[in-house]
Design a protein around this motif. Structure first.
Motif, short mmCIF file in Angstrom:
data_model
loop_
_atom_site.label_atom_id
_atom_site.label_comp_id
_atom_site.label_asym_id
_atom_site.label_seq_id
_atom_site.Cartn_x
_atom_site.Cartn_y
_atom_site.Cartn_z
N LEU A 35 0.64 -1.26 0.09
CA LEU A 35 0.12 -0.01 -0.06
C LEU A 35 0.70 1.43 0.04
CD1 LEU A 35 -3.13 0.91 0.31
CD2 LEU A 35 -2.72 0.84 2.66
N MET A 36 2.03 1.20 0.52
CA MET A 36 3.00 2.42 0.72
C MET A 36 2.99 3.14 -0.38
SD MET A 36 6.29 2.06 2.98
CE MET A 36 5.68 1.59 4.76
N PRO A 37 3.30 2.50 -1.93
CA PRO A 37 3.47 3.51 -3.19
C PRO A 37 2.18 4.18 -3.27
CG PRO A 37 4.18 1.38 -3.35
CD PRO A 37 3.73 1.31 -2.22
N ASP A 38 0.83 3.69 -2.95
CA ASP A 38 -0.47 4.39 -3.25
C ASP A 38 -0.48 5.68 -2.21
OD1 ASP A 38 -1.03 2.71 -5.21
OD2 ASP A 38 -2.20 1.25 -3.76
N VAL A 39 -0.03 5.34 -0.80
CA VAL A 39 -0.15 6.62 -0.06
C VAL A 39 1.10 7.60 -0.29
CG1 VAL A 39 0.22 7.07 2.44
CG2 VAL A 39 -0.93 4.82 2.11
N GLU A 40 1.99 7.09 -0.89
CA GLU A 40 2.88 8.24 -1.32
C GLU A 40 2.43 9.11 -2.51
OE1 GLU A 40 6.69 6.16 -1.60
OE2 GLU A 40 6.95 5.81 0.66
N GLU A 41 1.72 8.29 -3.25
CA GLU A 41 1.08 9.08 -4.55
C GLU A 41 -0.04 10.12 -4.08
OE1 GLU A 41 -0.67 6.94 -7.89
OE2 GLU A 41 1.23 5.44 -7.70
N LEU A 42 -0.81 9.57 -2.80
CA LEU A 42 -1.84 10.38 -2.41
C LEU A 42 -1.21 11.75 -1.74
CD1 LEU A 42 -4.22 7.84 -1.09
CD2 LEU A 42 -4.84 9.42 -2.94
N TYR A 43 -0.18 11.35 -0.96
CA TYR A 43 0.75 12.51 -0.34
C TYR A 43 1.11 13.45 -1.58
CZ TYR A 43 4.74 14.88 1.75
OH TYR A 43 5.82 15.61 2.13
N ASP A 44 1.58 13.02 -2.53
CA ASP A 44 2.12 13.84 -3.35
C ASP A 44 0.59 14.74 -4.16
OD1 ASP A 44 4.78 13.06 -3.53
OD2 ASP A 44 4.33 11.66 -5.39
N GLN A 45 -0.39 14.23 -4.14
CA GLN A 45 -1.66 14.93 -4.32
C GLN A 45 -2.26 15.58 -3.54
OE1 GLN A 45 -4.08 11.88 -6.25
NE2 GLN A 45 -5.67 13.48 -6.75
N TYR A 46 -2.21 15.35 -2.38
CA TYR A 46 -3.04 15.95 -1.16
C TYR A 46 -2.10 16.74 0.05
CZ TYR A 46 -7.12 13.90 -3.20
OH TYR A 46 -7.98 13.26 -4.29
N GLY A 47 -0.75 16.48 -0.08
CA GLY A 47 0.19 16.80 1.10
C GLY A 47 0.07 18.34 1.36
N ASP A 48 -0.50 19.12 0.55
CA ASP A 48 -0.83 20.42 1.00
C ASP A 48 -1.96 20.66 1.47
OD1 ASP A 48 -1.99 19.86 -1.65
OD2 ASP A 48 -1.77 21.82 -2.34
N LYS A 49 -2.64 20.00 1.62
CA LYS A 49 -4.39 19.95 2.30
C LYS A 49 -4.34 19.21 3.50
CE LYS A 49 -6.38 20.70 -2.38
NZ LYS A 49 -5.22 20.51 -3.13
N ILE A 50 -3.54 18.01 3.51
CA ILE A 50 -3.94 17.39 4.80
C ILE A 50 -2.37 16.94 5.34
CG2 ILE A 50 -4.04 15.25 3.52
CD1 ILE A 50 -6.13 14.43 5.68
N ARG A 51 -2.32 16.84 6.48
CA ARG A 51 -0.59 16.44 7.17
C ARG A 51 -0.61 14.93 6.96
NH1 ARG A 51 2.39 19.57 10.53
NH2 ARG A 51 3.67 18.31 11.93
N PHE A 52 0.20 14.56 6.37
CA PHE A 52 0.56 13.07 6.19
C PHE A 52 1.56 12.50 7.32
CE2 PHE A 52 -1.85 13.43 2.48
CZ PHE A 52 -2.18 12.11 2.01
N THR A 53 1.41 11.50 7.89
CA THR A 53 2.71 10.91 8.69
C THR A 53 2.23 9.40 8.60
OG1 THR A 53 0.96 10.74 10.81
CG2 THR A 53 1.96 12.91 10.20
N LYS A 54 3.41 8.86 9.09
CA LYS A 54 3.50 7.38 9.21
C LYS A 54 3.90 6.80 10.40
CE LYS A 54 7.13 6.51 5.94
NZ LYS A 54 7.50 6.11 4.46
N PHE A 55 3.54 5.90 11.06
CA PHE A 55 3.79 5.30 12.23
C PHE A 55 4.06 3.59 11.88
CE2 PHE A 55 3.79 3.37 16.33
CZ PHE A 55 4.09 4.48 17.43
N ASN A 56 5.36 3.51 12.23
CA ASN A 56 5.81 2.22 12.23
C ASN A 56 5.66 1.29 13.49
OD1 ASN A 56 7.34 -0.32 11.80
ND2 ASN A 56 9.27 0.51 11.21
N THR A 57 4.74 0.51 13.39
CA THR A 57 4.40 -0.35 14.52
C THR A 57 5.28 -1.52 15.16
OG1 THR A 57 3.05 -1.81 13.13
CG2 THR A 57 1.89 -0.10 14.08
N SER A 58 6.34 -1.40 14.22
CA SER A 58 7.59 -2.48 14.66
C SER A 58 8.57 -2.05 15.43
CB SER A 58 8.13 -2.94 13.22
OG SER A 58 7.24 -3.73 12.19
N GLN A 59 8.37 -0.60 15.85
CA GLN A 59 9.30 0.09 16.88
C GLN A 59 9.10 -0.55 17.88
OE1 GLN A 59 9.02 4.51 16.77
NE2 GLN A 59 7.24 4.11 15.31
#
Length: 107
Positions: A35-59
């Motif tokens: 799913l990560m490439p799709d989320v990155e595409e959405l970030y490129d498209q909407y990153g100026d309108k909504i804050r994008f973050t990611k949380f690695n649950t493997s920490q």
């Protein structure tokens, strides 16, 4: 996209006035990685309108933190607004289309 940890989650997500998307993912979660490439595409498209973050649950030492945020399986994409989780898509519902539809409700 902002990398989240337990230490910066409050400042980067809960204390923000604009909506925040959190991509909860894990290093061994095949669907998360796919799913990560799709989320990155959405970030490129909407990153100026909504804050994008990611949380690695493997920490280390994040299991209890994830449970507190009701992250019981992966992948999960959540939207937080004014410090509260207001929407999310999870597991099989995590498609690029579903995530984009959710984003559009909050921009």
């Amino acid at each position: 996209m902002i990398e989240l940890t337990i230490d910066n989650f409050g400042v980067e997500v809960l204390e923000q006035e604009t909506p925040v998307l959190v991509d909860w993912w894990g290093e061994t979660c095949e669907n998360c990685l796919a799913l990560m490439p799709d989320v990155e595409e959405l970030y490129d498209q909407y990153g100026d309108k909504i804050r994008f973050t990611k949380f690695n649950t493997s920490q280390k030492k994040v299991r209890r933190f994830c449970i507190q945020h009701k992250i019981l399986g992966l992948p999960v994409i959540s939207i937080y607004k004014n410090g509260e989780k207001v929407d999310e898509v999870a597991k099989d519902d995590c498609t690029k289309e579903a995530i984009e539809e959710m984003i559009q409700k909050y921009i």
